[in-house]
Design a protein around this motif. Sequence first.
Motif, mmCIF file in Angstrom:
data_model
loop_
_atom_site.group_PDB
_atom_site.id
_atom_site.type_symbol
_atom_site.label_atom_id
_atom_site.label_comp_id
_atom_site.label_asym_id
_atom_site.label_seq_id
_atom_site.Cartn_x
_atom_site.Cartn_y
_atom_site.Cartn_z
ATOM 1 N N ARG A 134 1.059 -1.345 -0.086
ATOM 2 C CA ARG A 134 0.045 0.156 -0.079
ATOM 3 C C ARG A 134 0.847 1.311 -0.075
ATOM 4 O O ARG A 134 1.943 1.243 0.432
ATOM 5 C CB ARG A 134 -0.889 0.131 1.267
ATOM 6 N N PHE A 162 -2.228 -3.922 -2.219
ATOM 7 C CA PHE A 162 -2.112 -2.909 -3.448
ATOM 8 C C PHE A 162 -3.539 -3.033 -3.951
ATOM 9 O O PHE A 162 -3.880 -4.019 -4.437
ATOM 10 C CB PHE A 162 -0.751 -3.457 -4.145
ATOM 11 N N ASP A 163 -3.876 -1.918 -4.346
ATOM 12 C CA ASP A 163 -5.149 -1.597 -5.160
ATOM 13 C C ASP A 163 -4.811 -1.285 -6.642
ATOM 14 O O ASP A 163 -4.523 -0.048 -6.735
ATOM 15 C CB ASP A 163 -6.072 -0.804 -4.484
ATOM 16 N N ASP A 195 -3.900 -2.364 6.650
ATOM 17 C CA ASP A 195 -4.299 -2.798 5.327
ATOM 18 C C ASP A 195 -2.944 -2.583 4.394
ATOM 19 O O ASP A 195 -2.776 -1.294 4.084
ATOM 20 C CB ASP A 195 -5.457 -1.896 4.744
ATOM 21 N N ARG A 196 -2.460 -3.446 3.862
ATOM 22 C CA ARG A 196 -1.018 -3.546 3.108
ATOM 23 C C ARG A 196 -1.384 -4.032 1.831
ATOM 24 O O ARG A 196 -0.350 -4.402 1.162
ATOM 25 C CB ARG A 196 0.002 -4.016 3.943
#
Length: 114
Positions: free
Chosen positions: A44, A100-101, A97-98
Amino acid sequence: MHEHERFAYVYDFTSWWLLDVRVERRTCNQRFRPLPRCVAGFGRCPPEDAGGPERYMNALEVHGEHEFLEWIETLREGQIDVNDLRVEADEWLIWLDRSFDRRAANKRLQTLAR
C-alpha cells in the motif's frame, strides 16, 4: 525502449522517498484501453506525511498485527468513548491494510494523464 527498463523517482525531497519504477513495455493503444496503465504493484502507498522511509518502517512495526491484538485487549480495561474508538480504529485500519489496489492506481494514473 527495451522491455523492463527502470528508473528511480524521488517523491518528496524532504522525506526522500525513492521509488523504483519499472516499465514493462510501450504499446500502441489498439484496444482503446487507457494508457498509462499499472499492471502490478506491491504494498500500500504510505500515508501522507509518514515522515520518510525510516519513520514509515518504524510505524509499520508499531502498528503490526500483534500490537493490534494488544490494543484490542486494552479496550477491555476501562470505559470506551465511541468517538475515540472510531478514530483509533480508523488509524489501525490504515496501517493494517497493506494490500495494493491496482484499480485505484490506474484510476489515479488516468486522472494525472489528462
